[in-house]
Design a protein around this motif. Sequence first.
Motif, PDB file in Angstrom:
ATOM      1  N   ASP A  46       0.828  -1.206   0.000  1.00  0.00           N
ATOM      2  CA  ASP A  46       0.000   0.000   0.000  1.00  0.00           C
ATOM      3  C   ASP A  46       0.864   1.259   0.000  1.00  0.00           C
ATOM      4  O   ASP A  46       0.495   2.270  -0.598  1.00  0.00           O
ATOM      5  CB  ASP A  46      -0.913   0.004   1.236  1.00  0.00           C
ATOM      6  CG  ASP A  46      -2.084   0.951   1.078  1.00  0.00           C
ATOM      7  OD1 ASP A  46      -2.880   0.753   0.130  1.00  0.00           O
ATOM      8  OD2 ASP A  46      -2.206   1.894   1.892  1.00  0.00           O
ATOM      9  N   HIS A  47       2.044   1.182   0.638  1.00  0.00           N
ATOM     10  CA  HIS A  47       2.862   2.384   0.787  1.00  0.00           C
ATOM     11  C   HIS A  47       3.664   2.737  -0.465  1.00  0.00           C
ATOM     12  O   HIS A  47       4.213   3.844  -0.539  1.00  0.00           O
ATOM     13  CB  HIS A  47       3.832   2.227   1.975  1.00  0.00           C
ATOM     14  CG  HIS A  47       4.909   1.200   1.731  1.00  0.00           C
ATOM     15  ND1 HIS A  47       4.781  -0.113   2.131  1.00  0.00           N
ATOM     16  CD2 HIS A  47       6.121   1.288   1.128  1.00  0.00           C
ATOM     17  CE1 HIS A  47       5.873  -0.777   1.798  1.00  0.00           C
ATOM     18  NE2 HIS A  47       6.697   0.046   1.185  1.00  0.00           N
ATOM     19  N   ASN A  48       3.761   1.802  -1.463  1.00  0.00           N
ATOM     20  CA  ASN A  48       4.610   2.110  -2.624  1.00  0.00           C
ATOM     21  C   ASN A  48       3.878   2.143  -3.962  1.00  0.00           C
ATOM     22  O   ASN A  48       4.496   2.343  -5.012  1.00  0.00           O
ATOM     23  CB  ASN A  48       5.791   1.130  -2.701  1.00  0.00           C
ATOM     24  CG  ASN A  48       5.351  -0.312  -2.959  1.00  0.00           C
ATOM     25  OD1 ASN A  48       4.198  -0.593  -3.267  1.00  0.00           O
ATOM     26  ND2 ASN A  48       6.285  -1.238  -2.822  1.00  0.00           N
ATOM     27  N   VAL A  49       2.559   1.960  -3.933  1.00  0.00           N
ATOM     28  CA  VAL A  49       1.788   1.920  -5.183  1.00  0.00           C
ATOM     29  C   VAL A  49       2.000   3.188  -6.008  1.00  0.00           C
ATOM     30  O   VAL A  49       2.124   3.134  -7.243  1.00  0.00           O
ATOM     31  CB  VAL A  49       0.279   1.733  -4.888  1.00  0.00           C
ATOM     32  CG1 VAL A  49      -0.534   1.847  -6.171  1.00  0.00           C
ATOM     33  CG2 VAL A  49       0.027   0.410  -4.209  1.00  0.00           C
ATOM     34  N   HIS A  50       2.075   4.326  -5.342  1.00  0.00           N
ATOM     35  CA  HIS A  50       2.184   5.602  -6.060  1.00  0.00           C
ATOM     36  C   HIS A  50       3.513   5.756  -6.791  1.00  0.00           C
ATOM     37  O   HIS A  50       3.652   6.637  -7.646  1.00  0.00           O
ATOM     38  CB  HIS A  50       1.987   6.773  -5.090  1.00  0.00           C
ATOM     39  CG  HIS A  50       3.072   6.903  -4.063  1.00  0.00           C
ATOM     40  ND1 HIS A  50       3.210   6.040  -2.998  1.00  0.00           N
ATOM     41  CD2 HIS A  50       4.110   7.792  -3.948  1.00  0.00           C
ATOM     42  CE1 HIS A  50       4.253   6.382  -2.269  1.00  0.00           C
ATOM     43  NE2 HIS A  50       4.813   7.453  -2.825  1.00  0.00           N
ATOM     44  N   GLU A  51       4.519   4.895  -6.486  1.00  0.00           N
ATOM     45  CA  GLU A  51       5.806   4.995  -7.170  1.00  0.00           C
ATOM     46  C   GLU A  51       5.985   3.937  -8.261  1.00  0.00           C
ATOM     47  O   GLU A  51       7.067   3.844  -8.859  1.00  0.00           O
ATOM     48  CB  GLU A  51       6.957   4.886  -6.156  1.00  0.00           C
ATOM     49  CG  GLU A  51       7.087   6.129  -5.294  1.00  0.00           C
ATOM     50  CD  GLU A  51       8.462   6.278  -4.642  1.00  0.00           C
ATOM     51  OE1 GLU A  51       8.810   7.411  -4.264  1.00  0.00           O
ATOM     52  OE2 GLU A  51       9.186   5.263  -4.530  1.00  0.00           O
ATOM     53  N   LEU A  52       4.950   3.171  -8.527  1.00  0.00           N
ATOM     54  CA  LEU A  52       5.048   2.123  -9.550  1.00  0.00           C
ATOM     55  C   LEU A  52       5.448   2.674 -10.908  1.00  0.00           C
ATOM     56  O   LEU A  52       6.369   2.161 -11.556  1.00  0.00           O
ATOM     57  CB  LEU A  52       3.713   1.385  -9.670  1.00  0.00           C
ATOM     58  CG  LEU A  52       3.590   0.028  -8.976  1.00  0.00           C
ATOM     59  CD1 LEU A  52       2.144  -0.429  -8.944  1.00  0.00           C
ATOM     60  CD2 LEU A  52       4.450  -1.019  -9.676  1.00  0.00           C
ATOM     61  N   GLU A  53       4.779   3.701 -11.362  1.00  0.00           N
ATOM     62  CA  GLU A  53       5.042   4.229 -12.698  1.00  0.00           C
ATOM     63  C   GLU A  53       6.433   4.851 -12.785  1.00  0.00           C
ATOM     64  O   GLU A  53       7.137   4.671 -13.785  1.00  0.00           O
ATOM     65  CB  GLU A  53       3.983   5.260 -13.087  1.00  0.00           C
ATOM     66  CG  GLU A  53       4.108   5.769 -14.526  1.00  0.00           C
ATOM     67  CD  GLU A  53       4.087   4.641 -15.568  1.00  0.00           C
ATOM     68  OE1 GLU A  53       4.744   4.793 -16.619  1.00  0.00           O
ATOM     69  OE2 GLU A  53       3.424   3.614 -15.336  1.00  0.00           O
ATOM     70  N   LYS A  54       6.840   5.548 -11.739  1.00  0.00           N
ATOM     71  CA  LYS A  54       8.179   6.132 -11.723  1.00  0.00           C
ATOM     72  C   LYS A  54       9.237   5.036 -11.779  1.00  0.00           C
ATOM     73  O   LYS A  54      10.237   5.144 -12.495  1.00  0.00           O
ATOM     74  CB  LYS A  54       8.362   6.983 -10.466  1.00  0.00           C
ATOM     75  CG  LYS A  54       9.710   7.679 -10.386  1.00  0.00           C
ATOM     76  CD  LYS A  54       9.825   8.516  -9.111  1.00  0.00           C
ATOM     77  CE  LYS A  54      11.220   9.169  -9.003  1.00  0.00           C
ATOM     78  NZ  LYS A  54      11.351   9.951  -7.738  1.00  0.00           N
TER      79      LYS A  54
END
Length: 375
Positions: A169-177
């Motif tokens: 949950d804590h790293n989903v926002h960095e997947l695309e990067k």
Amino acid sequence: MNLRTNVFPQHVRLEASTACQLRCPSCPTASGEVGKGIGTGFLRFSEFKKFVDENPRVCDIELSNYGEIFLNNELPHILEYAQKQGVYLHCENGANLNNVSEEALEAIVRYQLRYLSCSIDGASNEIYSIYRKRGNFDTVIANVRKINEWKKKYRSSLPKLRWQFVIFDHNVHELEKARLMAEELDMAFFPKLSWGDLFGTDFSPITNPEAVKKASGLPVASRQEFKEKYGRDYVAKAICGQLWKTPQINFDGKMLGCCLNHWGDFGDVFADGFEEVFNGEKMDYARQMLMGKSPPRADIPCSTCSHYKQYQSENDWMAGPPPDTVSRRREYPAHFYKNLVPGNIKRRIRRLSRLFSRHNLMYTNPGAARCGCRN
């Protein structure tokens, strides 16, 4: 009734190290369970050489499982000998790549490690270090760049690099990067579901499944959702299939059978021989158990495994050996012949090699008797 059927795998998993310097929350190595069950240590070069020499059928070896292969100081020697003997080595289960000597970085390129999967669960040190405790994101990326520099120097496409990104949950926002960084570093990108539930942990559970699916491109956001959607466990039968096709061996020679087992063994491969242990009574009995043909037995590690208990509760057994994979013979690099074969013979070898290639055959050394689970 004799149910035994001897099998002779060409592909094995031989742990280079059960030690790891990180303390990832969901990992049984970090919790001490692996060390308590099967010991903490390193594969010795002498044992590796003996194993390869005594088992000419084996042509592919996976080195990674519960530990960090780069903590093994003898890794460069292992890589060099494997290349000389035409054995492919892999690190596809994963390495954290935090502590690596320059010698090892060069060796994985020079001696052609086939694949290297790097566990990098974030695109910044702030996010990466939440799960990879004691790890440093910048160090890992710097080591990846060094590998690419060695690949340029040796003009090699190996090892193939893969960025493995375990989704929390804590790293989903960095997947695309992370995906874009992987592309820039010439790495394949592999988003992976967390193994937390398998080891009884629930670290950073997913709260927004739809965001995970959108960012990762995966059809599900958790192992539980996978089972609900497809009616089967995420990887259970693939792991159990290793008892037929790709058996796991501990660094000290203990036959573990599969990559999940860290609480028991089926015998000592280094002392008693690989094929003898692999086709021994305990391994054969375990296969019969997994197919539902024999009851559980206290001395068989599978008896206490969550996968086996699931098969029991659902009456959904292994159908038998997994489908055969493409077999091949051990391959010998060009330099293997360089100082051993006269020039006129080498020219004949090259002509024969080209001829065989046209017929999709694999050419090997003509006198050699060679055969054709964590986050």
